[in-house]
Write a protein that holds these residues in place. Sequence first.
Motif, mmCIF file in Angstrom:
data_model
loop_
_atom_site.group_PDB
_atom_site.id
_atom_site.type_symbol
_atom_site.label_atom_id
_atom_site.label_comp_id
_atom_site.label_asym_id
_atom_site.label_seq_id
_atom_site.Cartn_x
_atom_site.Cartn_y
_atom_site.Cartn_z
ATOM 1 N N SER A 101 -12.563 0.633 0.151
ATOM 2 C CA SER A 101 -13.914 0.571 1.027
ATOM 3 C C SER A 101 -15.049 0.705 -0.121
ATOM 4 O O SER A 101 -16.277 0.196 0.195
ATOM 5 N N LYS A 102 -14.924 1.385 -1.168
ATOM 6 C CA LYS A 102 -15.846 1.903 -2.035
ATOM 7 C C LYS A 102 -15.890 0.960 -3.281
ATOM 8 O O LYS A 102 -16.780 1.139 -3.822
ATOM 9 N N GLY A 103 -15.140 -0.041 -3.334
ATOM 10 C CA GLY A 103 -15.120 -1.200 -4.518
ATOM 11 C C GLY A 103 -14.473 -0.380 -5.900
ATOM 12 O O GLY A 103 -14.657 -0.984 -6.605
ATOM 13 N N LEU A 104 -13.921 0.595 -5.483
ATOM 14 C CA LEU A 104 -13.094 1.055 -6.898
ATOM 15 C C LEU A 104 -12.011 0.349 -6.924
ATOM 16 O O LEU A 104 -11.427 0.368 -8.265
ATOM 17 N N ILE A 105 -11.019 -0.135 -5.909
ATOM 18 C CA ILE A 105 -9.968 -0.843 -6.233
ATOM 19 C C ILE A 105 -10.212 -1.840 -5.510
ATOM 20 O O ILE A 105 -10.778 -2.047 -4.417
ATOM 21 N N ALA A 106 -9.175 -3.107 -5.489
ATOM 22 C CA ALA A 106 -9.135 -4.138 -4.585
ATOM 23 C C ALA A 106 -7.682 -4.704 -4.326
ATOM 24 O O ALA A 106 -6.728 -4.633 -5.409
ATOM 25 N N SER A 107 -7.445 -5.243 -3.375
ATOM 26 C CA SER A 107 -6.148 -5.695 -2.866
ATOM 27 C C SER A 107 -6.454 -7.189 -2.344
ATOM 28 O O SER A 107 -7.633 -7.604 -2.166
ATOM 29 N N THR A 108 -5.361 -7.957 -2.250
ATOM 30 C CA THR A 108 -5.303 -9.256 -1.590
ATOM 31 C C THR A 108 -4.637 -9.021 -0.442
ATOM 32 O O THR A 108 -4.011 -7.996 -0.056
ATOM 33 N N ARG A 109 -4.308 -10.195 0.364
ATOM 34 C CA ARG A 109 -3.665 -10.132 1.677
ATOM 35 C C ARG A 109 -2.587 -11.407 1.474
ATOM 36 O O ARG A 109 -2.757 -12.387 0.857
ATOM 37 N N ILE A 166 0.897 -1.220 0.100
ATOM 38 C CA ILE A 166 -0.043 -0.108 -0.057
ATOM 39 C C ILE A 166 0.722 1.247 -0.099
ATOM 40 O O ILE A 166 0.493 2.096 -0.548
ATOM 41 N N GLY A 167 1.968 1.371 0.664
ATOM 42 C CA GLY A 167 2.951 2.335 0.526
ATOM 43 C C GLY A 167 3.548 2.701 -0.872
ATOM 44 O O GLY A 167 3.471 3.715 -1.049
ATOM 45 N N GLU A 168 3.966 1.440 -1.470
ATOM 46 C CA GLU A 168 4.519 1.756 -2.993
ATOM 47 C C GLU A 168 3.189 2.357 -3.628
ATOM 48 O O GLU A 168 3.527 3.098 -4.517
ATOM 49 N N VAL A 169 1.949 1.898 -3.452
ATOM 50 C CA VAL A 169 1.086 2.538 -4.327
ATOM 51 C C VAL A 169 0.729 3.833 -3.884
ATOM 52 O O VAL A 169 0.620 4.776 -4.958
ATOM 53 N N ARG A 229 -1.716 -5.762 3.051
ATOM 54 C CA ARG A 229 -2.458 -5.672 1.655
ATOM 55 C C ARG A 229 -1.352 -5.822 0.476
ATOM 56 O O ARG A 229 -0.231 -5.169 0.580
ATOM 57 N N ARG A 230 -1.844 -6.319 -0.484
ATOM 58 C CA ARG A 230 -0.936 -6.176 -1.933
ATOM 59 C C ARG A 230 -1.902 -5.900 -2.997
ATOM 60 O O ARG A 230 -3.239 -6.484 -3.125
ATOM 61 N N PHE A 231 -1.539 -5.097 -3.602
ATOM 62 C CA PHE A 231 -2.164 -4.507 -4.929
ATOM 63 C C PHE A 231 -1.362 -4.858 -6.157
ATOM 64 O O PHE A 231 -0.219 -4.915 -6.470
ATOM 65 N N PRO A 232 -2.246 -5.429 -7.365
ATOM 66 C CA PRO A 232 -1.464 -5.631 -8.518
ATOM 67 C C PRO A 232 -1.000 -4.313 -9.014
ATOM 68 O O PRO A 232 -1.692 -3.218 -8.632
ATOM 69 N N SER A 233 0.064 -4.480 -9.834
ATOM 70 C CA SER A 233 0.524 -2.878 -10.274
ATOM 71 C C SER A 233 -0.472 -2.423 -11.325
ATOM 72 O O SER A 233 -0.277 -1.061 -11.171
ATOM 73 N N LEU A 234 -1.315 -3.126 -11.819
ATOM 74 C CA LEU A 234 -2.428 -2.281 -12.607
ATOM 75 C C LEU A 234 -3.288 -1.551 -11.689
ATOM 76 O O LEU A 234 -3.914 -0.716 -12.394
ATOM 77 N N VAL A 235 -3.112 -1.558 -10.367
ATOM 78 C CA VAL A 235 -4.239 -0.670 -9.738
ATOM 79 C C VAL A 235 -3.728 0.684 -10.049
ATOM 80 O O VAL A 235 -4.561 1.777 -9.817
ATOM 81 N N LEU A 236 -2.458 0.916 -10.288
ATOM 82 C CA LEU A 236 -2.001 2.226 -10.676
ATOM 83 C C LEU A 236 -2.786 2.993 -11.655
ATOM 84 O O LEU A 236 -3.062 4.085 -11.857
ATOM 85 N N ARG A 237 -3.014 2.270 -12.760
ATOM 86 C CA ARG A 237 -3.925 2.830 -13.930
ATOM 87 C C ARG A 237 -5.187 2.962 -13.319
ATOM 88 O O ARG A 237 -5.819 4.035 -13.688
ATOM 89 N N SER A 238 -5.913 2.082 -12.467
ATOM 90 C CA SER A 238 -7.148 2.307 -11.973
ATOM 91 C C SER A 238 -7.360 3.622 -11.233
ATOM 92 O O SER A 238 -8.349 4.635 -11.529
#
Length: 157
Positions: A34-42, A15-18, A48-57
């Motif tokens: 929390s609003k469902g705009l992005i998603a993470s896994t654990r 999450i810090g990198e994002v 939390r871990r986010f795929p790098s594609l989250v940056l585009r979202s």
Amino acid sequence: MAAEKNPDGVRSLTIGEVARRSGVPISTLHFYESKGLIASTRNAGNQRRFPSLVLRSIAIIKVAQRTGIPLEEIKRAMGRYPPNSKLTAAQWGEMSSAWRDNLNERIRTLEALRDSLDNCIGCGCLSLNDCPLRNPSDTLAQEGPGPRILERASQRI
């Protein structure tokens, strides 16, 4: 340290990198999630871990918000696709064209407001010096509530 990858082989970000790469505070990322705009896994450590594609979202969300598109509308548009997915050119075209009419209407309203800032906009306040000339006895109230002259001007543009 080697970059973490999710089971699909996609690079995962903390999450810090994002936050650092997107320019969005961590609290905002939590809010978007929390609003469902992005998603993470654990991960195994429950982080939390986010795929790098989250940056585009996040970039799409930021640009859309900057143009005044409400989060609910952004969510509705992005909800047509899986979270953190890489949009194709066709998908982006669909999403952006859905916003085009709304943005054009906002532009017309903003242009009318800009061009009317020094004049009465027909709000019914009767407090500006020229309101008695443009809206004597508050006759515009018969047309309905709000800035009647401004609303007429935005419809003409």
